[in-house]
Scaffold this active site. Structure first.
Site, mmCIF file in Angstrom:
data_model
loop_
_atom_site.group_PDB
_atom_site.id
_atom_site.type_symbol
_atom_site.label_atom_id
_atom_site.label_comp_id
_atom_site.label_asym_id
_atom_site.label_seq_id
_atom_site.Cartn_x
_atom_site.Cartn_y
_atom_site.Cartn_z
ATOM 1 C CE1 TYR A 48 -3.616 2.599 0.587
ATOM 2 C CE2 TYR A 48 -2.369 3.284 2.519
ATOM 3 C CZ TYR A 48 -3.389 3.500 1.614
ATOM 4 O OH TYR A 48 -4.186 4.626 1.740
ATOM 5 C CG ASP A 58 5.719 3.794 0.877
ATOM 6 O OD1 ASP A 58 5.994 4.447 1.900
ATOM 7 O OD2 ASP A 58 4.570 3.689 0.418
ATOM 8 C CE LYS A 103 0.828 4.742 8.382
ATOM 9 N NZ LYS A 103 0.947 4.137 7.078
HETATM 10 C C1 PLP Z 1 0.301 4.679 5.728
HETATM 11 C C2 PLP Z 1 1.077 4.446 4.476
HETATM 12 C C3 PLP Z 1 0.978 5.318 3.381
HETATM 13 C C4 PLP Z 1 -0.005 6.445 3.326
HETATM 14 O O1 PLP Z 1 0.240 7.406 4.299
HETATM 15 P P1 PLP Z 1 -0.952 8.402 4.725
HETATM 16 O O2 PLP Z 1 -0.299 9.321 5.704
HETATM 17 O O3 PLP Z 1 -2.021 7.549 5.301
HETATM 18 O O4 PLP Z 1 -1.378 9.094 3.483
HETATM 19 C C5 PLP Z 1 1.817 5.099 2.303
HETATM 20 N N1 PLP Z 1 2.691 4.086 2.294
HETATM 21 C C6 PLP Z 1 2.805 3.241 3.326
HETATM 22 C C7 PLP Z 1 3.823 2.153 3.277
HETATM 23 C C8 PLP Z 1 1.991 3.378 4.446
HETATM 24 O O5 PLP Z 1 2.090 2.510 5.447
#
Ligand code: PLP
Length: 431
Positions: free
Chosen positions: A144, A239, A273
């Site tokens: 994601y 990511d 985060k």
């Molecule tokens: C949470 C998450 C996102 C999205 O971040 P938001 O602050 O919710 O937009 C993107 N990539 C990863 C790996 C995530 O865990």
């Protein structure tokens, strides 16, 4: 346990807010119950409107590595608020945070702050396309990356390598530029690079996929991605929105390079985060030659009215300053204890067992075979996983233990989950 006030609030919320929530996973959909409404939180605990409390293993889905309301972070935010909370001007708070991070993560030279992980990824993709002058993106099933159009894509059911949007509202023209592969499928990746390598701008991956279960990847696979992208002039985007500052300060990128001889260094890395300590912050970081493609230096546009918000910068910096090697050692030791306790409860009474990596855990579906084969790609997750999870979730909730309310989400352990909380957890699970 009494939930009547939460139920009333949810009924009202359904009237004013689609599905009653501002992010779908909060709705308890598929769990045969309605969400608990939280009034306040402190340390490792959530307190709901009905007067129940829970040991929290969701931790706002990851940002709160120190727990709720950490006193030193609270103090910094309180002090910052007296100086005003948005300037829309150059300021030094973001500079301090940028310098703090870059000095500790050797492969990045510049960073830009945005407001969410989604925004960070969106910028990373645009940068990669701007840098390579190519359009195709490769992503993996089960990873994601937030909710931008071009990454809400799943593997197509029909013709191989023809992707479909996983959401309505994503134009087919956008979906066609994203190619989706299974994690670990090196053969297909080699094939696509051999046939269309010159069209691929970037491969994006969660180096520790933690949004569809916890799908731990081998260093060999990540190294192969590094080699393939380098060979064909594509960029590798890690990511690290979840794994950054959680799996050690430098996230998976740091861990991978500490343990292997061959360097697996991403070209672009995205954070979110933890980087904002619970306030809205995302970031994209890379070497200067990539980052300086961004406006106002370069021609890749990116902007934000509230980007690098001073309160959020201060929350982020005061959080990161707590993340010493000792902190991570404590966190890991406690995580082992906690996951053992949870695993005993879950495996004795119910179907499932825990996969644990540092301070993340996932209740994986229990496997029929004697030897537990770890699930490492999304296509291996049984489709009925939510049925078992609902039983586990409910049993824990009723004992005052709060998990992220979805079978595919991981659990988060924080610095606030100390020995007192662990003793409390054991007590709560006795009944
Ligand atoms: C949470 C998450 C996102 C999205 O971040 P938001 O602050 O919710 O937009 C993107 N990539 C990863 C790996 C995530 O865990």
């Amino acid at each position: 346990m009494e939930f009547s006030k939460s139920r009333d609030l949810f009924t009202k919320a359904l009237k004013f807010i689609p599905g009653g929530v501002h992010s779908p996973v909060r709705s308890f959909k598929g769990l045969h119950t309605t969400p608990v409404f939280i009034k306040r939180a402190q340390g490792a605990y959530l307190y709901d409107v009905d007067g129940n409390n829970y040991i929290d293993f969701c931790m706002s889905f990851g940002p709160l590595i120190l727990g709720h309301g950490h006193p030193r972070v609270a103090e910094q935010i309180s002090s910052a608020i007296t100086r005003g909370w948005s300037y829309g001007c150059a300021e030094e708070y973001s500079l301090e945070l940028a310098e703090y991070i870059i000095k500790r993560i050797p492969f990045i030279e510049q960073i830009r702050f945005v407001n969410s992980g989604t925004e960070a990824v969106m910028t990373a993709i645009r940068l990669a396309r701007g840098f390579t002058a190519r359009e195709k993106i490769i992503k993996f099933n089960g990873c994601y990356h937030g909710h931008m159009d071009g990454l809400l894509i799943k593997a197509g059911s029909g013709v191989r390598q023809v992707a479909e949007a996983s959401s309505k509202g994503v134009p087919a023209g956008v979906a066609q530029d994203t190619l989706v592969f299974e994690l670990g499928d090196v053969e297909s990746l080699r094939e696509i690079f051999n046939t269309s390598g010159d069209k691929i701008a970037a491969v994006i991956i969660e180096p520790l996929p933690a949004n569809c279960g916890l799908l731990i990847q081998s260093a060999d696979f990540l190294l192969e991605l590094r080699k393939l992208t380098a060979k064909h002039g594509a960029l590798l985007i890690f990511d690290e929105v979840i794994s950054g500052f959680r799996i050690g300060f430098g996230g998976m990128s740091e861990l991978l390079n500490a343990s292997s001889d061959s360097k697996i260094i991403p070209d672009i890395v995205t954070y979110g985060k933890i980087i904002g300590g619970g306030l809205p912050v995302g970031a994209v970081a890379a070497k200067k030659k990539i980052m300086e493609l961004l406006a106002p230096v370069g021609e890749v546009y990116q902007a934000g009215t509230l980007s690098a918000n001073p309160l959020a910068m201060v929350a982020g910096l005061s959080t990161l300053k707590e993340l010493t090697p000792d902190f991570y050692n404590f966190l890991q030791a406690r995580s082992k204890k906690i996951t053992t306790i949870l695993n005993n409860f879950i495996s004795k009474t119910l179907a499932g067992n825990i996969t644990n990596f540092e301070s993340l855990f996932w209740i994986a579906p229990s496997q029929s075979s004697e030897s537990l084969v770890k699930i490492t790609s999304a296509d291996k997750i049984p489709s009925n996983i939510s049925e078992n999870f609902y039983i586990i979730f409910k049993a824990l909730l009723e004992r005052g233990v709060y998990l992220a309310p979805n079978a595919y989400e991981v659990g988060f352990i924080s610095g606030a989950h100390d020995d007192t909380v662990i003793a409390d957890l054991e007590k709560r699970l006795l009944y």
